[in-house]
Design a protein around this motif. Structure first.
Motif, short mmCIF file in Angstrom:
data_model
loop_
_atom_site.label_atom_id
_atom_site.label_comp_id
_atom_site.label_asym_id
_atom_site.label_seq_id
_atom_site.Cartn_x
_atom_site.Cartn_y
_atom_site.Cartn_z
N UNK A 4 54.41 40.51 45.93
CA UNK A 4 53.79 40.32 44.62
C UNK A 4 52.80 39.17 44.66
N UNK A 5 53.14 38.11 45.40
CA UNK A 5 52.24 36.96 45.51
C UNK A 5 50.98 37.33 46.28
N UNK A 6 51.15 38.12 47.34
CA UNK A 6 49.99 38.56 48.12
C UNK A 6 49.07 39.41 47.25
N UNK A 7 49.65 40.29 46.43
CA UNK A 7 48.85 41.14 45.54
C UNK A 7 48.06 40.31 44.54
N UNK A 22 45.17 38.70 46.29
CA UNK A 22 44.12 39.68 46.55
C UNK A 22 43.30 39.95 45.30
N UNK A 23 43.97 39.92 44.14
CA UNK A 23 43.27 40.17 42.87
C UNK A 23 42.42 38.99 42.43
N UNK A 24 42.89 37.78 42.75
CA UNK A 24 42.23 36.58 42.22
C UNK A 24 41.27 35.91 43.21
N UNK A 25 41.42 36.20 44.53
CA UNK A 25 40.61 35.50 45.52
C UNK A 25 40.11 36.46 46.59
N UNK A 26 39.02 36.03 47.23
CA UNK A 26 38.51 36.73 48.40
C UNK A 26 39.28 36.19 49.60
N UNK A 27 40.20 36.99 50.14
CA UNK A 27 41.07 36.51 51.20
C UNK A 27 40.31 36.11 52.46
#
Length: 219
Positions: A147-150, A153-158
């Motif tokens: 969930x944290x990874x998702x 991914x939604x909030x930042x350019x990894x």
């Protein structure tokens, strides 16, 4: 050690190993000064290398008077040949790829193990780019971090995320979970304490009531 020697501007004496040029007749003051500095550099570098070694290692290089010879000897002894280095790199790369985080392992513990391998690779001249470190960290995490990874991914350019930023974000999640778990445990303990107290009060009341009934019957 290399950084230390560079900081004192004496690394070139180790890197080249060139003997100071002979001074010719009737040198200028500037030439004499430069010659003295070149000689001093050589002995400063030699002294730095020797003082950084334990006695057991020092006795193996004490006969060498050129700082480059000392450096090369130490490299051969502790880093080995190019073939040995290549094998070391292969083994470390294999460890890097196979490394994964256990469910009971903290983010800090895992990132420490990861960077331990990376630093060994860097010492052997193998560069590991930041985006590869981030990718490795992400694919190595247990399912509970999905969930944290998702959200990341939604909030930042990894691709722009650094390993330090990722570790900080994951540690923040760990702290929140630990805090919630502590609150649940505390609440359970409070509820249990209340139940025990309530049960104790009821027992005392029952004893009193039974005693009163016996007294009434006997009376």
């Amino acid at each position: 050690m290399k950084s230390y020697l560079k900081a004192f501007n004496i690394w070139d004496a180790v890197e080249t190993g060139v003997e100071p040029a002979l001074i010719y007749a009737n040198p200028t003051i500037a030439q004499m000064k430069q010659h003295e500095e070149n000689i001093a550099k050589r002995y400063k570098a030699l002294s730095c290398l020797q003082s950084a070694l334990s006695y057991d290692i020092f006795v193996r290089i004490m006969h060498l008077e050129n700082p480059k010879e000392v450096w090369d000897h130490l490299k051969d002894e502790f880093q080995g040949s190019e073939r040995t280095k290549q094998n070391q790199v292969l083994n470390l790369n294999r460890q890097f790829e196979m490394l994964s985080m256990d469910d009971n392992e903290s983010v800090r513990e895992f990132s420490g193990k990861l960077m331990g391998i990376v630093n060994q690779l860097r010492l052997l001249g193998k560069a590991i780019l930041e985006d590869r470190l981030v990718s490795k960290m992400l694919v190595s995490l247990p399912e509970k971090y999905e969930s944290k990874i998702s959200s990341l991914e939604d909030s930042k350019d990894l691709s722009q995320l650094t390993l330090k930023e990722l570790v900080n974000a994951l540690e923040g999640l760990e702290q929140k979970r630990a805090f919630r778990q502590k609150k649940l445990v505390d609440s359970a303990l409070v509820a249990r304490t209340k139940t025990l107290k309530s049960g104790g009060s009821n027992s005392k009341r029952n004893v009193v009531e039974k005693k009163e009934k016996r007294e009434e019957t006997s009376g």
